[in-house]
Motif scaffolding. Structure first.
Motif, PDB file in Angstrom:
ATOM      1  N   SER A  25      10.803 -21.537 -34.205  1.00 39.59           N
ATOM      2  CA  SER A  25      12.376 -21.356 -34.088  1.00 39.59           C
ATOM      3  C   SER A  25      13.078 -22.635 -34.678  1.00 39.59           C
ATOM      4  O   SER A  25      14.333 -22.513 -35.016  1.00 39.59           O
ATOM      5  N   VAL A  34      10.070 -15.326 -39.245  1.00 39.79           N
ATOM      6  CA  VAL A  34       9.669 -15.909 -37.672  1.00 39.79           C
ATOM      7  C   VAL A  34       8.713 -14.923 -37.005  1.00 39.79           C
ATOM      8  O   VAL A  34       7.591 -15.061 -36.543  1.00 39.79           O
ATOM      9  N   SER A 165      16.143 -17.295 -32.591  1.00 41.29           N
ATOM     10  CA  SER A 165      16.205 -17.029 -34.199  1.00 41.29           C
ATOM     11  C   SER A 165      17.174 -16.001 -34.318  1.00 41.29           C
ATOM     12  O   SER A 165      17.898 -16.200 -35.273  1.00 41.29           O
TER      13      SER A 165
END
Length: 571
Positions: A25, A34, A165
C-alpha cells in the motif's frame, strides 16, 4: 528440528508475508497493480496452482475477476452471480469455504481443468463484503487448517491494503478532476463566442467524466422547449433529433426543480421520450444536470454511457460544478452580444445624428441664399409682365423655389432634437445600468469603474435614454483616452451655479487629457482627435444637456485626465 521451532519458523514466514502485503500500500501503485501483487504473494505462500481476486459490481450484482494467476483466457471471461459457485457462496455468506475435493461439492463451477481443491475467503471492509480471495490446487486436500488461518489473515490484511489503495487512488483522481475542472472553468469562462463556450463545455464534460456522449440543451425564450445546441460524441442522427417539450420530457424534471437526475437505463425507462434513438445510439445510463444562472435553469447538460453505470455523488457534484461554470459563461457571452449590439446601435445613432446635424447645417446654409434669390426674383419678375411665355417661366421658377424652401423646412424639422421625456429617475440605478453596458470593455482594458454618489442624492427629472446616451458617450471617450488602463469615476451630487440648483453628473478619467486648444473646440461637430469616429459624440452630449435646459463643464490637462460635468437643473 523440533515442532516448536517449526511453528515459530512458520509464524515468522507468515509475519514476513503479512508485512510484504502491508508494504504494497505504500508503494504508490494503482489498485489494479495492488490486486496482482497481493494475489502473487498469496499463491506463492500457499503453494497453490492458481488463484483469483473477484470484486462485487454493485450495479450489476455480478462478481468480476479483477486479478488472476494460472487462469486460461476462457476462465477469465467467467462471470458468477452472488451465491453461485464456491466464490459466489463466500460472497453471499461472508464466510470462508474450503472444498477439499471439488468433485464432491455441487456448489463448484468448473473454471480450470484438473482443479481438485479450492479455498476462498471474503474480502471485507467492516461487515461489508466487497470481494473474494481464492486459491486453487490440482491436489485434493491441498490446504490445511493452518493454510486456512493464513489465508484468512492474508485476506484481512489484503482488504485493508486494497481499501487504503482505493482511498488513495480516489483522492488522487479527485485532485486531478478538480485541477482539470479548474482549468476547464478558466477555459470556458475566458471564451467569448457562445458557440465556442458550448462546444468546450460538452467536450470537456465527456473527458472529465469519461462518458461516451454529452449534449447541451438550452431553453427557448418562452421556456417551453429545449433545443440541442451542442454535442460531443453524437451521431448525425442524434444531432438532428427534434426539440424536447419541457412538460413532456424526462429532463423537464431537471429544469423545473433545478436538481440533477440519474437514469440507470434510458432504454427501459418509459418516461424517456426517445427510446428508439437511444437504442440505435446504444445509450444506456444518463446523468442530467441543470445549467443554473441567477437561481433559474437556462438549460441542461446530459451525459450518457454505453453500459450501465451508477453515477457516484462525486461525479454528480463535478458535473454540476461544470454545468454551473458553463451557465455563467453562456450568460456572459449573451450579455457580451447584447453589449456589442448596443454599441452597434450607438454607432448607428451617432452616424445618424451626424447626418442630421450635417443636413441641418446644409439646410441652414441653403435657406439664406434661397431667401435672397426669392426676393430678387420677385423684382425681376415685374420686368416680364405682359409676356405670357416669360410669366409661365417665372411661375415655374417660383414654384420650384417654394418647393426647395419646403424641403429645407422639412430637413430642419427632422434635424431638431426631440423634447426630453422628463421623469423622476434614481441616479444609482442609472449608474448600475451603465456599468452593465460597459463592464466587458472595462475588463478587457484593465479599467476599474468607481462610483461617488453623494449621500441623500434624490431622484431627479430627466430623460433616462438621452442622459444614458450622453454618459455612455463620455465613458467610451474615456476608455479610448486610457490605453494603459486606470480608473473611471462616475459621480453625482447636488450643486449650485449662480444661485440655481443643479444635479451634477460627472465622468472622470485618469487618461491622457487634452490641451487647452482642443478643449475649447471639443463640442464642435465633426471635430475628432481619434483615429476612428465621426467627431459628433460630444456635440450630441452637449445637445442632450441643452435639451434638459442644462449645461456642461469640462476640466482637463495633458497627462492628468479629464472630467466632464453634466449640470441638470432641478427646479
Amino acid at each position: 528440528m523440533s515442532a516448536k521451532t517449526k511453528k515459530l519458523e512458520r509464524k515468522y514466514r507468515e509475519l514476513q508475508l503479512l508485512y510484504r502485503i502491508s508494504s504494497i500500500s505504500h508503494a504508490g501503485l494503482k489498485p489494479g497493480q495492488v490486486l496482482k501483487n497481493v494475489l502473487r504473494e498469496t499463491v506463492r505462500a500457499l503453494s497453490a496452482d492458481a488463484g483469483s481476486i473477484v470484486l462485487l459490481d454493485p450495479s450489476t450484482g455480478m462478481l468480476d475477476i479483477e486479478a488472476a494467476l494460472g487462469f486460461t483466457h476462457k476462465a477469465l471471461r467467467l462471470k458468477l452471480k452472488v451465491g453461485e459457485g464456491v466464490t459466489g457462496w463466500v460472497a453471499a455468506h461472508g464466510k470462508t469455504l474450503r472444498v477439499d475435493d471439488v468433485r464432491e461439492d455441487s456448489r463448484y463451477v468448473p473454471a480450470l481443468p484438473r482443479i481438485r481443491c479450492e479455498m476462498a475467503v471474503p474480502l471485507k471492509v467492516g461487515e461489508t463484503v466487497f470481494g473474494v480471495l481464492s486459491v486453487d490446487s490440482r491436489r485434493p486436500r491441498a490446504f490445511s487448517d493452518e493454510d486456512q488461518e493464513l489465508l484468512e489473515a492474508l485476506a484481512a490484511q489484503a482488504a485493508r491494503v486494497l481499501h487504503q489503495s482505493w482511498i488513495i487512488s480516489q483522492l488522487n483522481e479527485k485532485t486531478q478532476q478538480f485541477e482539470t475542472l479548474a482549468n476547464i472553468g478558466q477555459t470556458v469562462v475566458s471564451a467569448v463566442r457562445l458557440e465556442d463556450i458550448l462546444h468546450i463545455a460538452v467536450r470537456e464534460a465527456c473527458r472529465l467524466l469519461k462518458t461516451e456522449l454529452c449534449s447541451l440543451l438550452l431553453l427557448t425564450p418562452d421556456r417551453q422547449e429545449l433545443l440541442l445546441t451542442a454535442s460531443h460524441g453524437a451521431s448525425e442522427d442524434y444531432s438532428n433529433k427534434p426539440h424536447l417539450k419541457v412538460r413532456e420530457s424526462l429532463v423537464g424534471f431537471v429544469i423545473k426543480h433545478c436538481k440533477p437526475l440519474t437514469v440507470l437505463d434510458v432504454q427501459e425507462n418509459l418516461q424517456y421520450q426517445q427510446i428508439e434513438l437511444a437504442r440505435r445510439e446504444k445509450l444506456v445510463s444518463l446523468l442530467s444536470v441543470p445549467l443554473v444562472y441567477g437561481g433559474q435553469s437556462i438549460g441542461v447538460l446530459n451525459l450518457y454511457t454505453k453500459k450501465q453505470h451508477r453515477f457516484s455523488n462525486d461525479e454528480i457534484r463535478i458535473a454540476t460544478a461544470l454545468a454551473s461554470l458553463s451557465a455563467i459563461a453562456i450568460e456572459k457571452a449573451r450579455l457580451n452580444e447584447k453589449v456589442l449590439s448596443v454599441e452597434d446601435q450607438l454607432r448607428d445613432n451617432e452616424r445618424l445624428s451626424a447626418l442630421g446635424l450635417l443636413a441641418a447645417e446644409i439646410a441652414h446654409e441653403i435657406r439664406n441664399p434661397l431667401t435672397v434669390i426669392k426676393m430678387l426674383f420677385h423684382s425681376i419678375q415685374q420686368d416680364f409682365e405682359g409676356n405670357a411665355s416669360r410669366m409661365d417661366d417665372c411661375r415655374m421658377v417660383i414654384e420650384k423655389m417654394t418647393r426647395m424652401n419646403a424641403i429645407v423646412d422639412q430637413v430642419l424639422t427632422f434635424a431638431r432634437s426631440s423634447e426630453p421625456d422628463l421623469q423622476p429617475r434614481d441616479i444609482d440605478v442609472l449608474f448600475e445600468e451603465l456599468q452593465l453596458l460597459v463592464r466587458h470593455k472595462l475588463t478587457s482594458q484593465n479599467i476599474r469603474l468607481d462610483f461617488q454618489i453623494a449621500p441623500g442624492m434624490r431622484s431627479i427629472l430627466l430623460d433616462r435614454a438621452q442622459i444614458e446616451q450622453a454618459l455612455l458617450n463620455l465613458i467610451l471617450n474615456a476608455l479610448q483616452a486610457m490605453p494603459e488602463g486606470g480608473t473611471i469615476t462616475l459621480g453625482s451630487r447636488m450643486t449650485q451655479r449662480e444661485g440655481l440648483a443643479y444635479a451634477e453628473l460627472s465622468v472622470t478619467d485618469d487618461g491622457v487629457g487634452m490641451p487647452e486648444q482642443v478643449r475649447e473646440l471639443i463640442f464642435q461637430p465633426f471635430l475628432t482627435t481619434k483615429a476612428k469616429g465621426t467627431g459628433i459624440g460630444l456635440a450630441i452630449v452637449q445637445k442632450i444637456v441643452e435639451n434638459h435646459r442644462g449645461r456642461i463643464e469640462v476640466e482637463s490637462e495633458p497627462g492628468h485626465g479629464s472630467t466632464f460635468r453634466l449640470l441638470i437643473p432641478t427646479e
